[in-house]
Design an enzyme around this catalytic site. Sequence first.
Site, mmCIF file in Angstrom:
data_model
loop_
_atom_site.group_PDB
_atom_site.id
_atom_site.type_symbol
_atom_site.label_atom_id
_atom_site.label_comp_id
_atom_site.label_asym_id
_atom_site.label_seq_id
_atom_site.Cartn_x
_atom_site.Cartn_y
_atom_site.Cartn_z
ATOM 1 N N CYS A 1 50.330 36.221 37.545
ATOM 2 C CA CYS A 1 48.950 36.662 37.292
ATOM 3 C C CYS A 1 48.937 38.173 37.338
ATOM 4 O O CYS A 1 49.332 38.765 38.346
ATOM 5 C CB CYS A 1 48.005 36.097 38.350
ATOM 6 S SG CYS A 1 46.307 36.716 38.249
ATOM 7 N N ASN A 2 48.498 38.812 36.256
ATOM 8 C CA ASN A 2 48.448 40.277 36.233
ATOM 9 C C ASN A 2 47.407 40.815 37.198
ATOM 10 O O ASN A 2 47.698 41.678 38.035
ATOM 11 C CB ASN A 2 48.135 40.763 34.817
ATOM 12 C CG ASN A 2 49.242 40.482 33.810
ATOM 13 O OD1 ASN A 2 50.126 41.305 33.604
ATOM 14 N ND2 ASN A 2 49.210 39.322 33.177
ATOM 15 N N THR A 3 46.177 40.299 37.098
ATOM 16 C CA THR A 3 45.058 40.838 37.877
ATOM 17 C C THR A 3 45.324 40.790 39.379
ATOM 18 O O THR A 3 44.967 41.719 40.125
ATOM 19 C CB THR A 3 43.766 40.058 37.542
ATOM 20 O OG1 THR A 3 43.549 40.138 36.129
ATOM 21 C CG2 THR A 3 42.564 40.637 38.274
ATOM 22 N N CYS B 1 47.293 39.477 30.569
ATOM 23 C CA CYS B 1 46.581 38.487 31.365
ATOM 24 C C CYS B 1 47.294 37.177 31.046
ATOM 25 O O CYS B 1 47.522 36.882 29.867
ATOM 26 C CB CYS B 1 45.104 38.426 30.970
ATOM 27 S SG CYS B 1 44.216 37.056 31.753
ATOM 28 N N ARG C 1 39.998 36.369 41.662
ATOM 29 C CA ARG C 1 40.479 37.743 41.770
ATOM 30 C C ARG C 1 39.498 38.749 41.161
ATOM 31 O O ARG C 1 39.249 39.817 41.722
ATOM 32 C CB ARG C 1 41.842 37.887 41.098
ATOM 33 C CG ARG C 1 42.988 37.321 41.884
ATOM 34 C CD ARG C 1 42.977 35.797 41.998
ATOM 35 N NE ARG C 1 43.051 35.090 40.725
ATOM 36 C CZ ARG C 1 42.820 33.786 40.575
ATOM 37 N NH1 ARG C 1 42.437 33.033 41.593
ATOM 38 N NH2 ARG C 1 42.924 33.215 39.388
#
Lengths: 245, 245
Positions: A86-88, A200, A52
Amino acid sequence: MGDRDLCIGVIGGLGPEAAVDFFAKLVKATPAASDQEHLRILIDNNPKVPNRNDAIAGRGPSPAPQLAEAARGLARAGADFVVMACNTAHAFEREIRAACPIPFVSMIEETADEVARRFSGAGSIGVLAAAGCIDARLYHRAFETRGLACLTPEGDRRAAFMDLIYRIKGGDTGPAIRSGMAAIGEALIADGAGAIVAGCTEVPLVLAPDALPCPLLDATEVLARRAVAYARGEIPLPTEARPAA
Amino acid sequence: MGDRDLCIGVIGGLGPEAAVDFFAKLVKATPAASDQEHLRILIDNNPKVPNRNDAIAGRGPSPAPQLAEAARGLARAGADFVVMACNTAHAFEREIRAACPIPFVSMIEETADEVARRFSGAGSIGVLAAAGCIDARLYHRAFETRGLACLTPEGDRRAAFMDLIYRIKGGDTGPAIRSGMAAIGEALIADGAGAIVAGCTEVPLVLAPDALPCPLLDATEVLARRAVAYARGEIPLPTEARPAA
């Protein structure tokens, strides 16, 4: 109430240890005295999805088609709504929502809501986020609409953070990684952060809730608690999480 | 090799904490320096499936239709083979195999093979198994075909074991549960067991590898290691795991 519980679909594998952590937090957040009182959870743990951070930096292929396909697959398999551990990867949320016939509940929005509820008087909020998450301004934008100031690791600290993240993904969660991560959190506090968000999903693998001298909010845990509450019908799914008509 | 990895389908939720443990052991068993070197894993964590022990005892509905549907769903979603993170539910293995178009890898068979490889000279093997697993003779039959003698908790000890299992499923993994489980293992050793199998997926949640004064083999971990080896093409899928022509 148990038979009317919603089924949670999880896009995971970004990375897999973070998906294990999220799954564990979902189970722990569910009040249950027997197996049958727990929630049905479908997980597509697909670590083969392209990186990502590289995609956001323009250095690699987009993971959006595979993330969108994962969401569609979870819907086909019976999930009532989808979350992503997943944050990203939320930089590709638009593509996922566009492809997915069921609601998508955002980890970024849920975490920003929780920060606004708990830390609106805490001054700036530090977010331990990956380079792609910062470049895509995910937390910056979510905080801005809520009147919150966002501090993230920049320059050398950002590079050091990414080095730690890739070491964690490689399986190292030892003392050096733990103290390195705590040091980056402490630097954000020195810069004025009154609370820190583990933004994260690799961060909580190495940072215990009491690892910093200020409140530490774990986005993985926030999403887990909220997903369980949505699935159990304790709170209605957010309007913007519903699919476009 | 990574792109040719097989996708592992997991029937989980029996119970959910055991599914988390199995997922964690799959990830840990995978040699990987990056996310992309890890394996795709699809998990159907469905704790709403009827109680397996009650069904085997004739006290409740069969979970077979739902387990078979879970296997079919995992195949539809892209799994190349299916495993199940519950020993006792293997009493319904025939129905699952009959319904499932992809190979089913048995936790019982894999564990019995490992016992035969490692403990064939150890005398009787104690198996910490649930009532349904014992009544269905799952380990007894698998051991018999390999010339191994099987000891399981009987009478009061079996009742005490089931009480511990339901407490673990209710979320209690505290010291009393841990010492209670160790005591049942020690009783099997006193009866002549030269090695103990954690033959119920709740057992490793409360029994560390060094908790007993003899070797302790964790069926959850055996299945995880073997599933990873099958998925990475290190060993061919067992013939009997292939679907009937």
